[in-house]
Design a protein around this motif. Sequence first.
Motif, PDB file in Angstrom:
ATOM      1  N   PHE A   1      34.948  35.845  66.305  1.00  0.00           N
ATOM      2  CA  PHE A   1      34.874  34.657  67.163  1.00  0.00           C
ATOM      3  C   PHE A   1      35.729  33.539  66.574  1.00  0.00           C
ATOM      4  CE2 PHE A   1      32.683  30.952  69.029  1.00  0.00           C
ATOM      5  CZ  PHE A   1      32.586  31.361  70.342  1.00  0.00           C
ATOM      6  N   PHE A   2      35.659  33.383  65.250  1.00  0.00           N
ATOM      7  CA  PHE A   2      36.428  32.349  64.556  1.00  0.00           C
ATOM      8  C   PHE A   2      37.921  32.689  64.543  1.00  0.00           C
ATOM      9  CE2 PHE A   2      38.220  30.687  60.548  1.00  0.00           C
ATOM     10  CZ  PHE A   2      38.065  29.323  60.795  1.00  0.00           C
ATOM     11  N   ILE A   3      38.246  33.963  64.244  1.00  0.00           N
ATOM     12  CA  ILE A   3      39.642  34.391  64.184  1.00  0.00           C
ATOM     13  C   ILE A   3      40.319  34.218  65.545  1.00  0.00           C
ATOM     14  CG2 ILE A   3      41.145  36.418  63.914  1.00  0.00           C
ATOM     15  CD1 ILE A   3      39.146  37.405  61.780  1.00  0.00           C
ATOM     16  N   ALA A   4      39.550  34.420  66.614  1.00  0.00           N
ATOM     17  CA  ALA A   4      40.106  34.308  67.960  1.00  0.00           C
ATOM     18  C   ALA A   4      40.412  32.864  68.353  1.00  0.00           C
ATOM     19  CB  ALA A   4      39.150  34.930  68.975  1.00  0.00           C
ATOM     20  N   GLY A   5      40.100  31.913  67.465  1.00  0.00           N
ATOM     21  CA  GLY A   5      40.466  30.523  67.717  1.00  0.00           C
ATOM     22  C   GLY A   5      39.412  29.716  68.448  1.00  0.00           C
ATOM     23  N   MET A   6      38.167  30.211  68.453  1.00  0.00           N
ATOM     24  CA  MET A   6      37.115  29.462  69.123  1.00  0.00           C
ATOM     25  C   MET A   6      36.768  28.207  68.313  1.00  0.00           C
ATOM     26  SD  MET A   6      36.940  31.285  71.684  1.00  0.00           S
ATOM     27  CE  MET A   6      37.398  32.929  72.209  1.00  0.00           C
ATOM     28  N   ARG A   7      36.215  27.224  69.009  1.00  0.00           N
ATOM     29  CA  ARG A   7      35.924  25.953  68.356  1.00  0.00           C
ATOM     30  C   ARG A   7      34.870  26.112  67.260  1.00  0.00           C
ATOM     31  NH1 ARG A   7      34.639  21.572  72.815  1.00  0.00           N
ATOM     32  NH2 ARG A   7      33.339  23.286  73.587  1.00  0.00           N
ATOM     33  N   MET A   8      35.057  25.323  66.190  1.00  0.00           N
ATOM     34  CA  MET A   8      34.182  25.421  65.027  1.00  0.00           C
ATOM     35  C   MET A   8      32.737  25.098  65.372  1.00  0.00           C
ATOM     36  SD  MET A   8      34.576  26.356  61.949  1.00  0.00           S
ATOM     37  CE  MET A   8      33.548  26.488  60.492  1.00  0.00           C
ATOM     38  N   ILE A   9      32.517  24.231  66.350  1.00  0.00           N
ATOM     39  CA  ILE A   9      31.149  23.858  66.721  1.00  0.00           C
ATOM     40  C   ILE A   9      30.378  25.067  67.237  1.00  0.00           C
ATOM     41  CG2 ILE A   9      31.852  23.198  69.072  1.00  0.00           C
ATOM     42  CD1 ILE A   9      29.106  21.555  66.890  1.00  0.00           C
ATOM     43  N   TRP A  10      31.108  25.976  67.934  1.00  0.00           N
ATOM     44  CA  TRP A  10      30.460  27.200  68.411  1.00  0.00           C
ATOM     45  C   TRP A  10      30.135  28.137  67.246  1.00  0.00           C
ATOM     46  CZ3 TRP A  10      28.416  27.837  73.017  1.00  0.00           C
ATOM     47  CH2 TRP A  10      28.889  27.057  74.082  1.00  0.00           C
ATOM     48  N   VAL A  11      31.038  28.211  66.288  1.00  0.00           N
ATOM     49  CA  VAL A  11      30.791  29.061  65.123  1.00  0.00           C
ATOM     50  C   VAL A  11      29.566  28.560  64.349  1.00  0.00           C
ATOM     51  CG1 VAL A  11      31.754  29.916  62.948  1.00  0.00           C
ATOM     52  CG2 VAL A  11      33.233  29.664  64.948  1.00  0.00           C
ATOM     53  N   LEU A  12      29.504  27.238  64.152  1.00  0.00           N
ATOM     54  CA  LEU A  12      28.356  26.664  63.449  1.00  0.00           C
ATOM     55  C   LEU A  12      27.065  26.865  64.244  1.00  0.00           C
ATOM     56  CD1 LEU A  12      29.964  23.322  62.167  1.00  0.00           C
ATOM     57  CD2 LEU A  12      29.440  25.390  60.843  1.00  0.00           C
ATOM     58  N   GLY A  13      27.161  26.741  65.559  1.00  0.00           N
ATOM     59  CA  GLY A  13      25.991  26.963  66.395  1.00  0.00           C
ATOM     60  C   GLY A  13      25.480  28.389  66.293  1.00  0.00           C
ATOM     61  N   LEU A  14      26.410  29.349  66.293  1.00  0.00           N
ATOM     62  CA  LEU A  14      26.018  30.754  66.158  1.00  0.00           C
ATOM     63  C   LEU A  14      25.421  31.021  64.781  1.00  0.00           C
ATOM     64  CD1 LEU A  14      29.063  32.420  67.906  1.00  0.00           C
ATOM     65  CD2 LEU A  14      26.698  32.483  68.697  1.00  0.00           C
ATOM     66  N   ALA A  15      26.002  30.397  63.741  1.00  0.00           N
ATOM     67  CA  ALA A  15      25.451  30.561  62.393  1.00  0.00           C
ATOM     68  C   ALA A  15      24.029  30.004  62.328  1.00  0.00           C
ATOM     69  CB  ALA A  15      26.342  29.849  61.376  1.00  0.00           C
ATOM     70  N   GLY A  16      23.816  28.856  62.984  1.00  0.00           N
ATOM     71  CA  GLY A  16      22.475  28.282  63.022  1.00  0.00           C
ATOM     72  C   GLY A  16      21.495  29.172  63.761  1.00  0.00           C
ATOM     73  N   ALA A  17      21.960  29.771  64.870  1.00  0.00           N
ATOM     74  CA  ALA A  17      21.094  30.685  65.630  1.00  0.00           C
ATOM     75  C   ALA A  17      20.735  31.912  64.799  1.00  0.00           C
ATOM     76  CB  ALA A  17      21.793  31.103  66.920  1.00  0.00           C
ATOM     77  N   ALA A  18      21.725  32.425  64.038  1.00  0.00           N
ATOM     78  CA  ALA A  18      21.460  33.583  63.182  1.00  0.00           C
ATOM     79  C   ALA A  18      20.457  33.217  62.086  1.00  0.00           C
ATOM     80  CB  ALA A  18      22.756  34.089  62.557  1.00  0.00           C
ATOM     81  N   GLY A  19      20.610  32.013  61.509  1.00  0.00           N
ATOM     82  CA  GLY A  19      19.659  31.560  60.492  1.00  0.00           C
ATOM     83  C   GLY A  19      18.258  31.409  61.054  1.00  0.00           C
ATOM     84  N   ALA A  20      18.167  30.873  62.278  1.00  0.00           N
ATOM     85  CA  ALA A  20      16.862  30.727  62.926  1.00  0.00           C
ATOM     86  C   ALA A  20      16.243  32.093  63.196  1.00  0.00           C
ATOM     87  CB  ALA A  20      17.027  29.938  64.228  1.00  0.00           C
ATOM     88  N   GLY A  21      17.099  33.054  63.588  1.00  0.00           N
ATOM     89  CA  GLY A  21      16.594  34.409  63.821  1.00  0.00           C
ATOM     90  C   GLY A  21      16.065  35.046  62.549  1.00  0.00           C
ATOM     91  N   LEU A  22      16.770  34.828  61.431  1.00  0.00           N
ATOM     92  CA  LEU A  22      16.319  35.368  60.154  1.00  0.00           C
ATOM     93  C   LEU A  22      14.993  34.731  59.737  1.00  0.00           C
ATOM     94  CD1 LEU A  22      16.882  37.153  57.699  1.00  0.00           C
ATOM     95  CD2 LEU A  22      18.186  35.271  56.697  1.00  0.00           C
ATOM     96  N   PHE A  23      14.870  33.419  59.961  1.00  0.00           N
ATOM     97  CA  PHE A  23      13.615  32.734  59.625  1.00  0.00           C
ATOM     98  C   PHE A  23      12.480  33.254  60.504  1.00  0.00           C
ATOM     99  CE2 PHE A  23      10.689  29.041  60.052  1.00  0.00           C
ATOM    100  CZ  PHE A  23      10.281  28.982  58.721  1.00  0.00           C
ATOM    101  N   GLY A  24      12.799  33.520  61.784  1.00  0.00           N
ATOM    102  CA  GLY A  24      11.788  34.083  62.673  1.00  0.00           C
ATOM    103  C   GLY A  24      11.347  35.464  62.212  1.00  0.00           C
TER     104      GLY A  24
END
Length: 383
Positions: A183-206
Amino acid sequence: MLARDQRTPFSDWWWTVDKLLLVAIAALMLAGVILSLAASPPVATRIGLDPFHFFNRHVMFLVPSLLVLIGVSFMTPRQIRRTALVVLAVSIGLIVLTLLVGPEVKGARRWITLLGVNIQASESAKPAFVVVAAWLFAESTKRPEMPATSMALVLLLTLVSLLVMEPDFGQTMLILTVWGALFFIAGMRMIWVLGLAGAAGAGLFGAYLLVPHVAGRIKRFMNPASGDTFQVDTAMEAFWNGGWFGLGPGEGIAKRSLPDSHTDFVFAVAAEEFGIILCLMLVALFAFIVIRTLTRAYTTEDMFARFAASGLAILFGVQATINMAVNLQLIPAKGMTLPFISYGGSSFVSLAYGVGMMLALTRQRPRTEIESQEGASSLRAYA
């Protein structure tokens, strides 16, 4: 000796494939054979099998894996896209079938037996998923009006949901990591990458809150006194025992008691018998394969080949890093094989499929061939 002016499929392959990458992969496979011979006999003896049971099967899996690796490396990017779509569809179907009728082992359904062969469908799904996701991201850069990124997200959620249902959180985190990198390599905005990282972290905490198996591993990692840490403690002792140059082939102690010395903890056996020097050489081999593939990927103007080769290299490197980090007690224990070193049929063949695609996508192709491939890379290519 093959002449450059010879026009046969083999000569075309030989003069365009990355030979240094091919040699590094072969060296890794050879190291896997040697380490399987060192690590597996005590495990086989402990469970009442022939001492060379796992070694013989490791060599047996090596033959079809080599055929898959070389055969796939002959493919064109278009053939790789089409094959990956089929492999992913079949793998998802097998995962669903595993969830329905597969045997439950230690609270998880990850394996299914077909025609006498044990299959872990999530292994073949990984490289195929990376290639299909890379194709969708490549399409999104060329056709902004096409909802390719949304399709890639739906594909991710579908596969991740199935893996969580098994449950297999190690493979889930691996898939999420590689998809996020693409997603990052394809040039998507950093805010989306950070959002996905946050979602993954929330999933791990869940998962930590809701899944006892995950919570237990994290607690044991944070506080070893809270549970059984026999395997990781024994693995660390193996590193101390081996020192720089090892105790010598066959002289290891840890493999006599480690239940998974031939799979998840083969890196520790390598350290004890052959020393930290050999382990560093293995790390260098993995690093060379990843960096070489990334370097070659970024010399091509075909966006699909660039994204797919990069994603496959990241998948290969992250999986190896997770296994070695577990052996060194740097992260909580996960059931992740060390590519081409650990024993495992489904893993071996699937890795060969992924690496074969890496070799195919990093071959040196004329500009005219790249243009013809790009012109055909649309949804109609699968029709």
